[in-house]
Design a protein around this motif. Structure first.
Motif, short mmCIF file in Angstrom:
data_model
loop_
_atom_site.label_atom_id
_atom_site.label_comp_id
_atom_site.label_asym_id
_atom_site.label_seq_id
_atom_site.Cartn_x
_atom_site.Cartn_y
_atom_site.Cartn_z
N THR A 93 0.82 -1.20 0.00
CA THR A 93 0.00 0.00 0.00
C THR A 93 0.86 1.26 0.00
OG1 THR A 93 -0.17 0.42 2.40
CG2 THR A 93 -1.62 -1.28 1.47
N THR A 94 0.22 2.37 -0.33
CA THR A 94 0.88 3.66 -0.24
C THR A 94 1.02 4.07 1.22
OG1 THR A 94 -1.26 4.77 -0.39
CG2 THR A 94 -0.06 4.43 -2.45
N SER A 95 1.74 5.14 1.47
CA SER A 95 1.94 5.65 2.83
C SER A 95 0.80 6.58 3.23
CB SER A 95 3.27 6.40 2.93
OG SER A 95 4.35 5.53 2.71
N ALA A 96 0.47 6.55 4.51
CA ALA A 96 -0.48 7.48 5.11
C ALA A 96 0.19 8.11 6.33
CB ALA A 96 -1.77 6.77 5.50
N TYR A 97 -0.41 9.18 6.84
CA TYR A 97 0.18 9.93 7.95
C TYR A 97 -0.60 9.68 9.24
CZ TYR A 97 1.52 13.96 10.84
OH TYR A 97 1.95 14.75 11.87
N SER A 98 0.11 9.62 10.34
CA SER A 98 -0.53 9.49 11.65
C SER A 98 0.23 10.29 12.69
CB SER A 98 -0.58 8.02 12.07
OG SER A 98 -1.11 7.90 13.38
N GLU A 99 -0.52 10.79 13.66
CA GLU A 99 0.08 11.53 14.77
C GLU A 99 -0.64 11.15 16.06
OE1 GLU A 99 0.55 16.16 16.37
OE2 GLU A 99 0.47 15.72 14.22
N LEU A 100 0.14 10.85 17.10
CA LEU A 100 -0.40 10.58 18.42
C LEU A 100 0.20 11.57 19.40
CD1 LEU A 100 -0.35 6.69 18.87
CD2 LEU A 100 -2.36 8.17 18.78
N GLU B 216 6.90 15.39 23.05
CA GLU B 216 6.27 15.82 21.81
C GLU B 216 5.42 14.72 21.22
OE1 GLU B 216 9.11 17.33 19.06
OE2 GLU B 216 10.12 18.61 20.54
N PRO B 217 4.45 15.05 20.38
CA PRO B 217 3.67 14.00 19.71
C PRO B 217 4.57 13.10 18.88
CG PRO B 217 2.64 16.16 19.44
CD PRO B 217 3.99 16.41 20.03
N GLY B 218 4.12 11.88 18.68
CA GLY B 218 4.83 10.96 17.79
C GLY B 218 4.16 10.97 16.42
N THR B 219 4.94 11.24 15.39
CA THR B 219 4.38 11.32 14.03
C THR B 219 5.08 10.31 13.14
OG1 THR B 219 5.95 13.03 13.33
CG2 THR B 219 3.87 13.77 14.31
N GLU B 220 4.33 9.80 12.17
CA GLU B 220 4.89 8.83 11.25
C GLU B 220 4.12 8.82 9.95
OE1 GLU B 220 4.41 4.85 12.63
OE2 GLU B 220 2.25 5.06 12.90
N ILE B 221 4.80 8.33 8.91
CA ILE B 221 4.09 7.83 7.75
C ILE B 221 4.16 6.31 7.84
CG2 ILE B 221 4.50 9.84 6.29
CD1 ILE B 221 6.74 8.22 4.92
N PRO C 173 13.91 6.30 11.37
CA PRO C 173 13.75 7.75 11.46
C PRO C 173 13.68 8.35 10.06
CG PRO C 173 15.57 7.00 12.84
CD PRO C 173 15.18 5.85 11.97
N MET C 174 12.84 9.34 9.89
CA MET C 174 12.73 10.02 8.61
C MET C 174 13.90 10.97 8.44
SD MET C 174 9.96 9.23 6.83
CE MET C 174 9.54 10.70 5.87
N GLU C 175 14.44 11.02 7.23
CA GLU C 175 15.49 11.99 6.93
C GLU C 175 14.91 13.40 6.88
OE1 GLU C 175 17.12 10.56 3.32
OE2 GLU C 175 17.97 8.74 4.22
N ASP C 176 13.71 13.51 6.30
CA ASP C 176 13.01 14.79 6.24
C ASP C 176 11.92 14.78 7.31
OD1 ASP C 176 11.66 17.11 5.72
OD2 ASP C 176 10.96 16.52 3.72
N THR C 177 12.23 15.30 8.49
CA THR C 177 11.29 15.26 9.60
C THR C 177 10.18 16.30 9.48
OG1 THR C 177 12.77 16.67 10.90
CG2 THR C 177 12.96 14.28 11.21
N SER C 178 10.19 17.10 8.42
CA SER C 178 9.06 18.00 8.21
C SER C 178 7.81 17.21 7.81
CB SER C 178 9.39 19.04 7.12
OG SER C 178 9.59 18.42 5.86
N ASP D 172 8.27 11.98 11.90
CA ASP D 172 9.47 11.55 12.59
C ASP D 172 9.96 10.19 12.10
OD1 ASP D 172 9.54 13.82 14.22
OD2 ASP D 172 8.23 12.89 15.72
N TYR D 173 9.00 9.32 11.74
CA TYR D 173 9.35 7.94 11.42
C TYR D 173 8.63 7.44 10.17
CZ TYR D 173 10.90 8.20 16.28
OH TYR D 173 11.51 8.59 17.44
#
Length: 277
Positions: free
Chosen positions: A110-117, A146-151, A256-261, A264-265
Protein backbone atom coordinates in the motif's frame (compact mmCIF):
# COMPACT_ATOMS: atom_id res chain seq x y z
CA UNK A 1 4.44 -3.17 -3.18
CA UNK A 2 15.85 2.44 -1.61
CA UNK A 3 17.22 3.36 1.35
CA UNK A 4 20.36 1.36 2.08
CA UNK A 5 20.86 2.60 5.61
CA UNK A 6 19.59 0.01 8.12
CA UNK A 7 18.89 1.63 11.47
CA UNK A 8 18.53 -0.84 14.36
CA UNK A 9 17.14 1.85 16.73
CA UNK A 10 13.50 1.41 15.88
CA UNK A 11 11.27 -1.62 16.13
CA UNK A 12 7.67 -0.55 15.74
CA UNK A 13 5.38 2.43 15.56
CA UNK A 14 2.65 1.86 13.06
CA UNK A 15 0.32 -0.23 15.21
CA UNK A 16 -0.94 3.04 16.65
CA UNK A 17 -2.71 3.94 13.44
CA UNK A 18 -5.50 2.52 11.33
CA UNK A 19 -6.88 3.47 7.94
CA UNK A 20 -5.10 6.81 7.92
CA UNK A 21 -6.38 8.16 11.24
CA UNK A 22 -4.75 8.54 14.63
CA UNK A 23 -5.88 5.82 17.02
CA UNK A 24 -5.52 4.80 20.66
CA UNK A 25 -2.32 3.08 21.69
CA UNK A 26 -3.30 -0.42 20.61
CA UNK A 27 -2.12 -2.58 17.73
CA UNK A 28 -4.18 -2.91 14.56
CA UNK A 29 -2.93 -5.74 12.38
CA UNK A 30 -3.22 -6.05 8.61
CA UNK A 31 -3.43 -9.27 6.62
CA UNK A 32 -4.66 -10.95 3.44
CA UNK A 33 -7.58 -13.28 4.17
CA UNK A 34 -8.51 -15.78 1.45
CA UNK A 35 -11.85 -17.52 1.77
CA UNK A 36 -9.83 -20.72 2.06
CA UNK A 37 -6.11 -21.42 2.23
CA UNK A 38 -6.74 -24.56 0.17
CA UNK A 39 -8.43 -24.56 -3.24
CA UNK A 40 -8.94 -26.65 -6.34
CA UNK A 41 -7.92 -25.66 -9.88
CA UNK A 42 -10.53 -23.31 -11.34
CA UNK A 43 -12.31 -22.89 -8.00
CA UNK A 44 -13.20 -19.28 -7.14
CA UNK A 45 -12.30 -18.10 -3.66
CA UNK A 46 -13.01 -14.82 -1.88
CA UNK A 47 -10.08 -12.59 -1.07
CA UNK A 48 -10.33 -9.87 1.58
CA UNK A 49 -7.83 -7.49 3.16
CA UNK A 50 -8.40 -7.30 6.90
CA UNK A 51 -7.39 -4.87 9.63
CA UNK A 52 -7.85 -4.89 13.39
CA UNK A 53 -7.59 -7.88 15.67
CA UNK A 54 -9.11 -11.31 15.02
CA UNK A 55 -11.63 -10.62 17.77
CA UNK A 56 -12.38 -7.14 16.39
CA UNK A 57 -11.58 -7.25 12.70
CA UNK A 58 -12.86 -5.25 9.77
CA UNK A 59 -12.52 -5.50 6.02
CA UNK A 60 -10.13 -2.86 4.67
CA UNK A 61 -11.96 -0.65 2.21
CA UNK A 62 -9.85 -1.16 -0.91
CA UNK A 63 -9.39 1.69 -3.35
CA UNK A 64 -6.98 1.59 -6.30
CA UNK A 65 -5.06 4.70 -5.21
CA UNK A 66 -4.10 3.05 -1.89
CA UNK A 67 -2.67 -0.08 -3.53
CA UNK A 68 0.82 0.00 -5.03
CA UNK A 69 0.72 -3.65 -6.09
CA UNK A 70 -1.41 -6.77 -5.81
CA UNK A 71 0.27 -9.88 -7.21
CA UNK A 72 0.15 -13.64 -7.16
CA UNK A 73 3.26 -15.77 -7.53
CA UNK A 74 2.76 -19.38 -8.56
CA UNK A 75 3.85 -22.16 -10.91
CA UNK A 76 3.11 -19.92 -13.90
CA UNK A 77 5.18 -17.01 -12.61
CA UNK A 78 4.18 -13.57 -11.35
CA UNK A 79 0.70 -12.30 -12.21
CA UNK A 80 -0.57 -8.75 -11.71
CA UNK A 81 -3.93 -9.01 -9.90
CA UNK A 82 -4.80 -5.31 -9.62
CA UNK A 83 -7.75 -5.79 -11.95
CA UNK A 84 -9.47 -7.54 -9.02
CA UNK A 85 -9.66 -4.20 -7.23
CA UNK A 86 -11.48 -2.33 -9.97
CA UNK A 87 -13.75 -5.31 -10.52
CA UNK A 88 -15.19 -5.39 -7.00
CA UNK A 89 -16.87 -3.06 -4.52
CA UNK A 90 -14.44 -1.43 -2.07
CA UNK A 91 -16.07 -3.15 0.92
CA UNK A 92 -16.74 -6.55 -0.66
CA UNK A 93 -14.33 -9.47 -1.05
CA UNK A 94 -12.50 -9.82 -4.33
CA UNK A 95 -12.93 -13.04 -6.31
CA UNK A 96 -9.88 -15.00 -7.40
CA UNK A 97 -9.39 -18.37 -9.08
CA UNK A 98 -6.24 -20.36 -9.80
CA UNK A 99 -5.51 -22.15 -13.08
CA UNK A 100 -2.54 -24.21 -11.95
CA UNK A 101 -1.90 -26.74 -9.21
CA UNK A 102 0.70 -25.98 -6.58
CA UNK A 103 1.55 -23.32 -4.05
CA UNK A 104 0.48 -19.73 -4.73
CA UNK A 105 1.70 -16.69 -2.77
CA UNK A 106 -0.34 -13.47 -2.91
CA UNK A 107 1.20 -10.13 -1.98
CA UNK A 108 -0.10 -6.60 -1.47
CA UNK A 109 1.68 -3.27 -0.95
CA UNK A 110 0.00 0.00 0.00
CA UNK A 111 0.88 3.66 -0.24
CA UNK A 112 1.94 5.65 2.83
CA UNK A 113 -0.48 7.48 5.11
CA UNK A 114 0.18 9.93 7.95
CA UNK A 115 -0.53 9.49 11.65
CA UNK A 116 0.08 11.53 14.77
CA UNK A 117 -0.40 10.58 18.42
CA UNK A 118 -0.11 12.96 21.33
CA UNK A 119 2.97 12.40 23.49
CA UNK A 120 1.27 10.59 26.38
CA UNK A 121 -0.55 8.11 24.14
CA UNK A 122 2.52 7.55 22.01
CA UNK A 123 4.71 6.95 25.04
CA UNK A 124 2.10 4.63 26.58
CA UNK A 125 2.11 2.69 23.36
CA UNK A 126 5.90 2.34 23.48
CA UNK A 127 5.65 1.09 27.08
CA UNK A 128 2.89 -1.35 26.19
CA UNK A 129 4.85 -2.86 23.31
CA UNK A 130 8.25 -2.68 25.03
CA UNK A 131 9.71 -0.54 22.26
CA UNK A 132 12.81 0.61 24.12
CA UNK A 133 14.82 1.56 21.00
CA UNK A 134 12.19 4.10 19.96
CA UNK A 135 12.06 5.45 23.49
CA UNK A 136 15.85 5.86 23.42
CA UNK A 137 15.63 7.59 20.04
CA UNK A 138 13.02 10.04 21.31
CA UNK A 139 14.95 10.72 24.49
CA UNK A 140 18.19 11.31 22.57
CA UNK A 141 16.36 13.83 20.36
CA UNK A 142 14.59 15.41 23.35
CA UNK A 143 11.20 14.62 21.86
CA UNK A 144 9.76 12.56 24.70
CA UNK A 145 7.19 15.29 25.45
CA UNK A 146 6.27 15.82 21.81
CA UNK A 147 3.67 14.00 19.71
CA UNK A 148 4.83 10.96 17.79
CA UNK A 149 4.38 11.32 14.03
CA UNK A 150 4.89 8.83 11.25
CA UNK A 151 4.09 7.83 7.75
CA UNK A 152 3.08 4.19 7.52
CA UNK A 153 2.41 1.61 4.84
CA UNK A 154 1.41 -2.03 4.65
CA UNK A 155 2.84 -5.22 3.18
CA UNK A 156 0.88 -8.46 3.22
CA UNK A 157 1.45 -12.03 2.01
CA UNK A 158 -0.63 -15.18 2.12
CA UNK A 159 -0.07 -18.77 1.05
CA UNK A 160 -2.82 -20.63 -0.82
CA UNK A 161 -2.31 -24.30 -1.67
CA UNK A 162 -4.10 -25.35 -4.86
CA UNK A 163 -4.60 -29.08 -5.24
CA UNK A 164 -1.66 -31.02 -3.86
CA UNK A 165 1.27 -28.79 -2.81
CA UNK A 166 3.85 -31.25 -4.14
CA UNK A 167 6.82 -32.88 -2.44
CA UNK A 168 8.92 -29.73 -2.01
CA UNK A 169 8.53 -25.99 -1.66
CA UNK A 170 9.02 -23.77 -4.71
CA UNK A 171 11.76 -21.21 -4.16
CA UNK A 172 9.27 -18.32 -4.15
CA UNK A 173 7.67 -19.68 -0.96
CA UNK A 174 10.86 -19.67 1.11
CA UNK A 175 12.71 -16.73 -0.51
CA UNK A 176 12.08 -12.96 -0.33
CA UNK A 177 9.80 -11.56 -3.03
CA UNK A 178 11.07 -7.99 -2.81
CA UNK A 179 8.71 -6.47 -0.24
CA UNK A 180 10.24 -3.68 1.83
CA UNK A 181 9.52 -5.56 5.05
CA UNK A 182 8.85 -9.25 4.52
CA UNK A 183 8.10 -12.37 6.55
CA UNK A 184 9.61 -15.38 4.76
CA UNK A 185 8.84 -18.88 6.10
CA UNK A 186 11.58 -21.49 6.14
CA UNK A 187 9.02 -24.03 4.92
CA UNK A 188 5.40 -23.99 3.75
CA UNK A 189 3.48 -24.06 7.06
CA UNK A 190 1.04 -26.63 5.64
CA UNK A 191 3.89 -29.16 5.70
CA UNK A 192 4.64 -28.80 9.41
CA UNK A 193 4.47 -32.00 11.45
CA UNK A 194 3.86 -32.32 15.18
CA UNK A 195 6.98 -31.41 17.10
CA UNK A 196 8.37 -29.19 14.34
CA UNK A 197 8.76 -25.43 14.64
CA UNK A 198 7.15 -22.64 12.68
CA UNK A 199 10.18 -20.60 11.60
CA UNK A 200 10.60 -17.54 9.43
CA UNK A 201 13.18 -14.91 8.51
CA UNK A 202 12.43 -11.20 8.52
CA UNK A 203 13.88 -9.12 5.69
CA UNK A 204 14.04 -5.34 5.57
CA UNK A 205 15.08 -3.74 2.29
CA UNK A 206 16.59 -7.02 1.14
CA UNK A 207 18.62 -7.81 4.24
CA UNK A 208 17.91 -10.22 7.09
CA UNK A 209 16.88 -7.96 9.97
CA UNK A 210 17.52 -8.60 13.68
CA UNK A 211 15.45 -7.06 16.46
CA UNK A 212 12.11 -6.98 14.65
CA UNK A 213 9.07 -7.63 16.85
CA UNK A 214 7.07 -10.55 15.37
CA UNK A 215 3.68 -11.69 16.67
CA UNK A 216 2.03 -15.07 16.18
CA UNK A 217 -1.71 -14.43 15.88
CA UNK A 218 -4.65 -16.82 15.65
CA UNK A 219 -7.04 -15.62 12.94
CA UNK A 220 -10.02 -17.97 13.36
CA UNK A 221 -10.36 -18.07 17.15
CA UNK A 222 -10.71 -15.45 19.88
CA UNK A 223 -7.18 -16.17 21.13
CA UNK A 224 -5.65 -13.30 19.14
CA UNK A 225 -1.93 -12.96 19.78
CA UNK A 226 -0.59 -16.13 21.37
CA UNK A 227 3.15 -15.43 21.27
CA UNK A 228 5.75 -12.89 20.18
CA UNK A 229 9.48 -12.85 19.56
CA UNK A 230 12.15 -10.51 18.31
CA UNK A 231 14.15 -11.74 15.35
CA UNK A 232 17.63 -12.94 16.23
CA UNK A 233 20.98 -11.90 14.78
CA UNK A 234 20.12 -13.74 11.54
CA UNK A 235 16.66 -12.19 11.34
CA UNK A 236 14.99 -15.44 12.39
CA UNK A 237 12.04 -16.26 14.65
CA UNK A 238 10.88 -19.74 15.61
CA UNK A 239 7.63 -20.71 17.34
CA UNK A 240 6.29 -24.10 18.41
CA UNK A 241 3.97 -25.54 15.76
CA UNK A 242 0.57 -23.84 16.24
CA UNK A 243 -2.69 -25.74 16.54
CA UNK A 244 -4.76 -26.53 13.47
CA UNK A 245 -6.33 -23.36 12.06
CA UNK A 246 -5.63 -20.04 10.36
CA UNK A 247 -2.67 -18.01 11.55
CA UNK A 248 -0.57 -14.94 10.90
CA UNK A 249 2.97 -13.80 11.58
CA UNK A 250 2.93 -10.01 11.87
CA UNK A 251 6.02 -7.77 11.93
CA UNK A 252 6.59 -4.03 12.31
CA UNK A 253 9.68 -1.94 11.68
CA UNK A 254 10.40 1.77 11.58
CA UNK A 255 13.23 4.08 10.57
CA UNK A 256 13.75 7.75 11.46
CA UNK A 257 12.73 10.02 8.61
CA UNK A 258 15.49 11.99 6.93
CA UNK A 259 13.01 14.79 6.24
CA UNK A 260 11.29 15.26 9.60
CA UNK A 261 9.06 18.00 8.21
CA UNK A 262 6.85 15.14 6.96
CA UNK A 263 7.02 12.90 10.04
CA UNK A 264 9.47 11.55 12.59
CA UNK A 265 9.35 7.94 11.42
CA UNK A 266 8.69 5.77 8.39
CA UNK A 267 6.83 2.68 9.62
CA UNK A 268 5.98 -0.53 7.80
CA UNK A 269 3.59 -3.28 8.82
CA UNK A 270 4.10 -6.71 7.28
CA UNK A 271 2.23 -9.97 7.62
CA UNK A 272 2.18 -13.56 6.41
CA UNK A 273 -1.13 -15.40 6.74
CA UNK A 274 -1.45 -19.18 6.30
CA UNK A 275 -3.19 -22.32 7.46
CA UNK A 276 -1.92 -25.10 9.73
CA UNK A 277 -3.33 -28.60 9.21
Amino acid sequence: MIKTQITPLLLCLGASVWLGFSAPASAHDFWIAPGSYSAEIGETTDLSIMVGHPEDQNSWSISPHRVVSLRSVGPNGILDQQSLISGSDANDPMSLSFDSEGVHVLTIETTSAYSELEAEKFNDYLDEEGLTPIQIDRVSKRKISEPGTEIYSRRGKTIVNVGEPGDSDPSYVTSPLGLTLEVVPTTNPVRLQDGESLSAHIYYRGQAMPGVNVKLVSLDTNKGQVDSQKSDAEGKVSFPKPDTGDWMLHAIWSDPMEDTSRADYDTIFSSLSFSIN
